[in-house]
Design an enzyme around this catalytic site. Structure first.
Site, PDB file in Angstrom:
ATOM      1  N   HIS A 288     120.215 -27.221  62.635  1.00 51.76           N
ATOM      2  CA  HIS A 288     119.897 -27.566  64.031  1.00 51.76           C
ATOM      3  C   HIS A 288     120.127 -29.058  64.293  1.00 51.76           C
ATOM      4  CE1 HIS A 288     115.801 -29.405  63.459  1.00 51.76           C
ATOM      5  NE2 HIS A 288     115.731 -28.584  62.421  1.00 51.76           N
TER       6      HIS A 288
ATOM      7  N   ASP B 195     114.673 -34.140  59.499  1.00 51.98           N
ATOM      8  CA  ASP B 195     114.614 -32.880  60.260  1.00 51.98           C
ATOM      9  C   ASP B 195     115.275 -33.085  61.624  1.00 51.98           C
ATOM     10  OD1 ASP B 195     113.963 -30.384  61.208  1.00 51.98           O
ATOM     11  OD2 ASP B 195     111.820 -30.772  61.400  1.00 51.98           O
TER      12      ASP B 195
ATOM     13  N   GLU C 202     116.284 -25.635  68.243  1.00 56.09           N
ATOM     14  CA  GLU C 202     115.616 -24.930  67.132  1.00 56.09           C
ATOM     15  C   GLU C 202     114.123 -25.193  67.147  1.00 56.09           C
ATOM     16  OE1 GLU C 202     113.938 -24.744  62.936  1.00 56.09           O
ATOM     17  OE2 GLU C 202     114.082 -26.418  64.312  1.00 56.09           O
ATOM     18  N   GLU C 203     113.772 -26.457  67.432  1.00 54.97           N
ATOM     19  CA  GLU C 203     112.376 -26.892  67.289  1.00 54.97           C
ATOM     20  C   GLU C 203     111.427 -26.229  68.282  1.00 54.97           C
ATOM     21  OE1 GLU C 203     111.390 -28.431  64.843  1.00 54.97           O
ATOM     22  OE2 GLU C 203     112.770 -30.001  64.169  1.00 54.97           O
TER      23      GLU C 203
ATOM     24  N   ASP D  93     118.784 -27.221  56.724  1.00 54.93           N
ATOM     25  CA  ASP D  93     117.748 -27.832  57.547  1.00 54.93           C
ATOM     26  C   ASP D  93     116.819 -28.605  56.607  1.00 54.93           C
ATOM     27  OD1 ASP D  93     115.804 -28.594  59.298  1.00 54.93           O
ATOM     28  OD2 ASP D  93     115.167 -26.566  59.867  1.00 54.93           O
TER      29      ASP D  93
ATOM     30  N   HIS E  64     108.644 -34.349  62.544  1.00 54.98           N
ATOM     31  CA  HIS E  64     108.057 -34.165  63.881  1.00 54.98           C
ATOM     32  C   HIS E  64     107.200 -35.363  64.293  1.00 54.98           C
ATOM     33  CE1 HIS E  64     108.398 -29.504  63.177  1.00 54.98           C
ATOM     34  NE2 HIS E  64     109.556 -30.134  63.087  1.00 54.98           N
TER      35      HIS E  64
HETATM   36  N1  BES Z   1     112.858 -27.995  59.440  1.00 56.80           N
HETATM   37  C1  BES Z   1     111.758 -27.280  59.972  1.00 56.80           C
HETATM   38  C2  BES Z   1     111.359 -26.115  59.100  1.00 56.80           C
HETATM   39  C3  BES Z   1     110.635 -26.435  57.821  1.00 56.80           C
HETATM   40  C4  BES Z   1     109.628 -27.365  57.761  1.00 56.80           C
HETATM   41  C5  BES Z   1     110.932 -25.717  56.689  1.00 56.80           C
HETATM   42  C6  BES Z   1     108.971 -27.609  56.565  1.00 56.80           C
HETATM   43  C7  BES Z   1     110.276 -25.934  55.496  1.00 56.80           C
HETATM   44  C8  BES Z   1     109.271 -26.899  55.444  1.00 56.80           C
HETATM   45  C9  BES Z   1     112.108 -26.747  61.352  1.00 56.80           C
HETATM   46  O1  BES Z   1     112.828 -27.668  62.110  1.00 56.80           O
HETATM   47  C10 BES Z   1     110.843 -26.453  62.100  1.00 56.80           C
HETATM   48  O2  BES Z   1     110.150 -27.372  62.408  1.00 56.80           O
HETATM   49  N2  BES Z   1     110.581 -25.170  62.363  1.00 56.80           N
HETATM   50  C11 BES Z   1     109.400 -24.765  63.080  1.00 56.80           C
HETATM   51  C12 BES Z   1     109.434 -23.290  63.391  1.00 56.80           C
HETATM   52  C13 BES Z   1     110.255 -22.910  64.599  1.00 56.80           C
HETATM   53  C14 BES Z   1     110.208 -21.403  64.786  1.00 56.80           C
HETATM   54  C15 BES Z   1     109.810 -23.607  65.854  1.00 56.80           C
HETATM   55  C16 BES Z   1     108.169 -24.997  62.243  1.00 56.80           C
HETATM   56  O3  BES Z   1     108.223 -24.931  61.027  1.00 56.80           O
HETATM   57  O4  BES Z   1     107.114 -25.206  62.833  1.00 56.80           O
HETATM   58 ZN    ZN Z   2     111.462 -29.240  62.651  1.00 56.57          ZN
END
Ligand code: BES
Ligand code: ZN
Length: 395
Positions: A204, A224, A258-259, A286, A363
């Site tokens: 993303h 990220d 994605e976020e 990612d 984040h």
């Molecule tokens: N890169 C993260 C996912 C992640 C974080 C994987 C920590 C492994 C460890 C991704 O950008 C993210 O923040 N995903 C969201 C979920 C999405 C469905 C909004 C999350 O993890 O909250």
């Molecule tokens: Zn993220």
């Protein structure tokens, strides 16, 4: 007299035990762990039978404790094997697996490694500095939020960067994939092969921080996921500069939004599925540049295809033997691989650390490249892995 006799017989018994061959045990274990265990235990274990993804192993009793420890360390599995008290019991168990596997889908691709002569020189071309430069550029936008002006500008920058890499290639094109519900586009670079079979490497391009006022928040998103986009950019550069001509069609994707719920990738995956796209492999990158664990690369086992995950394990063992790796779970559809998995395509997500050791600054405004000591040593491993994935699946 009687007492000393007892002592002699006891010590005879003990010494006999020391020299006796260790007792053998029968276990079943996932086949992905067999190669690894073989290296560790050598003579102490012997494969008896392999069915589907499960192997029946005869192993010295004294090696079992260590096996259980290693399974926990490397595969994050508790115990990691099933102990059987007879051959009948073990065969019954493995045959049940055979029946279950009968219903399992055939693999999406031929996972044999056949392209060593092409992969090895390509891997040698990966430049850490290039990856660092792209991470720095992308994290210099105030944020890459899906609804913000800088989120739109960052996506445009990526499309121009990718287009600049393929200017001399008539078989390649870059597209801004527009989404109807928000302004940030996804970016798709296609290198057309002779066949419709398609290999995708994506990550993303958006970033996020805060809760209110996200359109203005400082969200550098260096790890990220500027790291994933920079890794993909380097994969593209090496393929093009070495004049790699794919037989299958390659697509590199930077997903919008994605976020906020995997929105960009969900739309793209649904559309390609509706068009009947023949996608034989998807790799999600990612977060690739923060080394949080002792393990270098961690394969996520949920929302991914285990056959393809094991194939990626063989790529790591063969092409990056000094890179350590293992398995873990996100526990939910944590990134865009879940969008592809949801449409029935084989997806994998090699990740920078174990879930428990994850980068705590994502984040937030603190997700900067300084968290990775200002360089891209870790991400370079993923660029090499991505290159081997593309080339081996293509051949
Ligand atoms: N890169 C993260 C996912 C992640 C974080 C994987 C920590 C492994 C460890 C991704 O950008 C993210 O923040 N995903 C969201 C979920 C999405 C469905 C909004 C999350 O993890 O909250
Ligand atoms: Zn993220």
């Amino acid at each position: 007299m009687k007492n000393s006799l007892k002592w002699i017989s006891l010590s005879l018994l003990l010494s006999a035990n020391i020299f006796a061959a260790p007792s053998k045990k029968l276990i079943t274990i996932d086949s992905d762990a067999v190669n690894f265990s073989n290296k560790l235990f050598g003579q102490k274990m012997k494969a008896v039978k392999k069915v589907g993804g499960i192997s029946l192993i005869e192993i010295d009793e004294d090696a079992l404790l260590q096996l259980s420890h290693e399974m926990h360390e490397k595969f994050n599995r508790c115990g990691g094997y099933m102990l059987h008290d007879s051959l009948e019991d073990a065969l019954a168990s493995i045959n049940a697996v055979e029946k279950r596997n009968f219903a399992k889908s055939a693999p999406f691709a031929d996972y044999a490694l056949t392209a060593e002569d092409e992969v090895t020189p390509l891997i040698g071309q990966v430049s850490e500095k290039n990856i660092t430069n792209v991470i720095k550029k992308l994290s210099s936008y105030r944020n890459r939020y899906y609804k913000s002006e800088t989120g739109l500008q960052a996506a445009k920058w990526i499309s121009e960067k990718w287009a600049s890499l393929v200017t001399n290639r008539s078989d390649a094109s870059v597209e801004l994939y527009q989404h109807a519900r928000w302004k940030q586009p996804s970016v798709i670079l296609t290198i057309k092969g002779e066949s419709e079979e398609t290999i995708i490497v994506g990550g993303h391009l958006d970033s996020i921080a805060g809760f209110w006022g996200r359109e203005r928040a400082h969200a550098p998103g260096a790890d990220d996921n500027a790291s994933g986009i920079a890794t993909i950019t380097e994969i593209i550069r090496v393929l093009v500069e070495t004049d790699f001509k794919p037989t299958k069609t390659l697509k590199f994707m930077g997903y919008a939004a994605e976020e906020v719920g995997l929105l960009g990738s969900k739309e793209i995956a649904a559309e390609m599925k509706a068009e009947g796209a023949n996608i034989i492999g998807v790799m999600q990158l990612d977060m690739t540049n923060f080394k949080g664990s002792d393990l270098d690369i961690v394969m996520m086992t949920d929302y991914t295809n285990q056959q393809q995950n094991e194939f990626i394990g063989t790529l790591l063992d063969k092409y990056l033997p000094t890179v350590s790796w293992g398995y873990d779970r996100c526990g939910y559809g944590c990134s865009d691989h879940a969008s592809w998995h949801g449409q029935g395509y084989p997806a994998s997500m090699p990740f920078e650390a174990k879930k428990n050791d994850m980068n705590n600054n994502i984040h937030t405004s603190r997700d900067t490249i300084e968290q990775s000591r200002g360089g891209s040593n870790h991400a370079a491993k993923f660029a090499k892995l991505g290159l081997s994935f593309v080339v081996e699946l293509d051949r």
